[in-house]
Design a protein around this motif. Structure first.
Motif, short mmCIF file in Angstrom:
data_model
loop_
_atom_site.label_atom_id
_atom_site.label_comp_id
_atom_site.label_asym_id
_atom_site.label_seq_id
_atom_site.Cartn_x
_atom_site.Cartn_y
_atom_site.Cartn_z
N ASN A 30 0.88 -1.17 0.00
CA ASN A 30 0.00 0.00 0.00
C ASN A 30 0.92 1.22 0.00
N VAL A 31 0.89 2.01 -1.07
CA VAL A 31 1.74 3.20 -1.13
C VAL A 31 0.95 4.37 -0.53
N THR A 32 1.44 4.81 0.62
CA THR A 32 0.70 5.76 1.45
C THR A 32 1.26 7.17 1.31
N LEU A 33 0.62 8.12 1.99
CA LEU A 33 1.04 9.53 1.95
C LEU A 33 1.14 10.02 0.50
N CYS A 34 0.11 9.68 -0.28
CA CYS A 34 0.07 10.09 -1.69
C CYS A 34 -0.71 11.40 -1.80
N PHE A 35 -0.07 12.40 -2.38
CA PHE A 35 -0.68 13.72 -2.50
C PHE A 35 -0.69 14.24 -3.93
N GLY B 285 -8.28 14.30 3.30
CA GLY B 285 -8.48 15.28 4.36
C GLY B 285 -7.28 16.20 4.54
N ARG B 286 -6.07 15.65 4.45
CA ARG B 286 -4.89 16.49 4.67
C ARG B 286 -4.73 17.52 3.55
N LEU B 287 -5.19 17.17 2.31
CA LEU B 287 -5.17 18.16 1.23
C LEU B 287 -6.24 19.23 1.47
N ASP B 288 -7.44 18.78 1.87
CA ASP B 288 -8.52 19.75 2.16
C ASP B 288 -8.06 20.72 3.25
N ASP B 289 -7.32 20.18 4.24
CA ASP B 289 -6.84 21.04 5.34
C ASP B 289 -5.96 22.18 4.83
N LEU B 290 -5.31 21.95 3.67
CA LEU B 290 -4.43 22.99 3.09
C LEU B 290 -5.16 23.79 2.02
N SER B 291 -6.49 23.71 2.04
CA SER B 291 -7.28 24.44 1.05
C SER B 291 -7.09 23.91 -0.36
#
Ligand code: E4P
Length: 226
Positions: free
Chosen positions: A106-111, A132-138
């Motif tokens: 599972n390749v994680t922390l994909c942005f 969610g982490r991308l949404d957190d950065l607008s």
């Protein structure tokens, strides 16, 4: 769309497993750290005994050799263990090397879509875009899912599944399904919220009240006829 639970908490996994909706579980070092005193290997094995599906166990090495070494060990813990590696070039190398041994990753922390594409080309079993982490950065986490899904769709040789991660609320799950994610991994509280609706509660209360009133009426009718 399949649902995984994103937790290392055995109580949560036990309860959600009883609902019959779980196809897997994802853990990460932060989730493990919340389970004070729990042994990693034992926790993963207990999870695998509760849920018959992929169980992600994350490596903590920063270089490919370390990830491969950890991955080989974790894979001996249970046949459903999937090795989680980060979206880095070392992660890609680990995916390729573990893949040659038949070990799924599972390749994680994909942005980004380029990270997802390269993870797929390395042979990842799943890739985990963090909404969610991308949404957190607008930024638009769901747009990332849509773009990855479009790229994977156009390249039919890609077998990698899209696992929507960093899910914050039930609407994220629905939108991820519409955007083309194959799996969503959800915190326990998000799964619970996904089955709550005030009209369901209100409806149940009025159905039960009507049923009880009917029983009282029938008892009174029985008493007056006797
Ligand atoms: C996924 O595999 C991760 O464990 C997880 O979804 C991270 O979510 P967070 O952004 O809420 O920490």
């Amino acid at each position: 769309m399949k649902i995984y639970l994103d937790t290392a908490n055995l109580g949560e996994i036990r309860e959600a497993a009883r609902w019959g909706i779980l196809s897997g579980v994802t853990t990460n070092p932060s989730l493990m750290a919340r389970e004070t005193g729990a042994d990693f290997k034992e926790t993963i094995q207990e999870i695998a005994a509760l849920v018959d599906g992929p169980i992600s166990a994350e490596t903590v090495s920063e270089d490919a050799d370390g990830m491969v070494q950890e991955g080989i060990e974790y894979a001996t813990w249970h046949h459903n263990v999937i090795i989680k590696v980060p979206s880095t070039t070392d992660g890609l190398e680990a995916v390729s090397r573990l893949g040659r041994r038949g070990i799924r990753c599972n390749v994680t922390l994909c942005f980004s879509t380029s990270q997802a594409l390269m993870a797929a080309l390395a042979g990842a079993f799943v890739v985990s875009p963090f909404i969610g982490r991308l949404d957190d950065l607008s930024q638009d986490g769901m747009e990332l899912i849509r773009e990855i899904a479009a790229v994977f769709e156009q390249n039919s040789e890609i077998r990698t599944r899209i696992l929507a991660a960093s899910i914050r609320h039930p609407r994220h799950v629905v939108e991820a399904a519409l955007a083309g994610a194959h799996i969503a991994t959800c915190p326990f509280k998000v799964l619970k919220k996904g089955m709550r609706h005030p009209l369901t509660d209100k409806g149940m209360a009025s159905f039960l009240a009507d049923w009880r009133a009917r029983e009282v009426d029938m008892a009174l009718a029985g008493a007056s006829s006797g």
